[in-house]
Design an enzyme around this catalytic site. Sequence first.
Site, short mmCIF file in Angstrom:
data_model
loop_
_atom_site.label_atom_id
_atom_site.label_comp_id
_atom_site.label_asym_id
_atom_site.label_seq_id
_atom_site.Cartn_x
_atom_site.Cartn_y
_atom_site.Cartn_z
N SER A 67 0.85 -1.19 0.00
CA SER A 67 0.00 0.00 0.00
C SER A 67 0.89 1.23 0.00
CB SER A 67 -0.95 -0.02 1.20
OG SER A 67 -1.93 0.99 1.07
N ASN A 68 0.33 2.38 0.31
CA ASN A 68 1.12 3.62 0.37
C ASN A 68 0.55 4.52 1.45
OD1 ASN A 68 -0.99 5.39 -0.85
ND2 ASN A 68 -0.69 3.96 -2.54
N ALA A 69 1.15 5.70 1.59
CA ALA A 69 0.85 6.56 2.74
C ALA A 69 -0.39 7.45 2.56
CB ALA A 69 2.06 7.45 3.05
N SER A 70 -1.12 7.28 1.45
CA SER A 70 -2.28 8.16 1.22
C SER A 70 -3.32 7.98 2.33
CB SER A 70 -2.91 7.83 -0.13
OG SER A 70 -4.17 8.45 -0.24
N ALA A 79 -4.52 7.27 -4.62
CA ALA A 79 -3.14 6.82 -4.81
C ALA A 79 -3.22 5.31 -5.02
CB ALA A 79 -2.30 7.18 -3.59
#
Length: 397
Positions: free
Chosen positions: A205-208, A272
């Site tokens: 995943s990512n930091a969004s 994102a």
Amino acid sequence: MNGRRVLLGVCGGIAAYKAAALASRIVQRGADLDVILTAEAQHFIGAATFAALARRRVWTSMWERTEEIPHIALVRAAEVFAIVPATANVIAKLAQGIADDLLTNAALAARIPIVIAPAMNTAMLEHPATVANLRTLEARGVTIVAPESGFLAERETGAGRLAGEDAIMDAIEATLARTRDLAGERVLITAGPTREPIDPVRFLSNASTGTMGIELAREALARGATVDLVLGPTSVVPPSGAQVDRVTTAREMERAALARAPGATIAIATAAVADWRPAETHASKVKKTDDPQSLALERNPDILAALGARKNGTFLVGFAAETDAHEANAREKLVRKHLDAIAVNDVSGERGFGAGDSALTVLWGNGGRRELPSASKRVLAGGLWDTIVTIRRETRA
Ligand code: C5P
């Protein structure tokens, strides 16, 4: 302003007398006006003045007509709440959410836009507490009509004089115009990260956090649009008026977005989306003793490109989270993905993701460009919608 509904709150400062002239201007422009006076305001000006101007009763207390629940009824009946003059004390209460009289209760209950025109002595205006409180209110989307420099009641010259009547009227009118500029529009927004499972407990995943898309949804609702929000995993709470579709993976997000796209007049892709997913998702948790040497990946669908390929009259806006060569990359994306506009977001370092401030540059057409300087995402959402409305108006003309 004909037929529009304005609620005016008057606080206790010497500039309160100017609120009477403002009330007169508002009713002369054809608006319906309700007025709340604080107890302190009544030391400076009487309720009878406003009652005669508005041709209706003026509200001074929570306790006059409790059966009408005035703080709720007044903000539900109005389209904008203007607080003129706003004293340092009331600004501090608004910033903290304190509700200890009718005006501050109404402000806390307001889901309508709030416009404040501060007026006070220079030292009070420049006090770090007041500076911080004004910044807090601005970040929440309150419109602040900045005080002017000039002659003050103390017979000295300085900052803190109530803004001119024209500036306050302009702010109220612009706010009223914004409350309807997306009426009849159906807006589709993708927001948040996606999660691509490796096994039942691990994912890519990512930091969004989805904050930008959630603020765009909130603002679109406030301006009269119907909103479909396709939202990846986040703990940020979306606005209650939006139709929210919760999804986890990019493929789920694509399915949900494409299902809602045909009815959308405007679509904004803030999500994102994870560009890759694990080629294989393990049915049970991978043991650390399994010691994997590598993780095979597959490309995820580009949701925005899919929306662009199928678009039929939808005004399509993408985001470009870039760490370098921002504008050149974004212009290339604008063309390649068939976008009507792209918002460039510098995500180098700590900027961009999360609840903090950010800045955007909006690009469109052959050379269209507007910078939205660093501000809270709520303020940026307002600026981005203003820009979208302007571009659409220009390209239709
Ligand atoms: O090509 P890039 O990922 O930089 O494009 C960013 C834009 O495309 C954003 O608006 C993002 O929401 C969208 N996007 C998407 N699906 C993807 C990747 C990006 O909708 N798989």
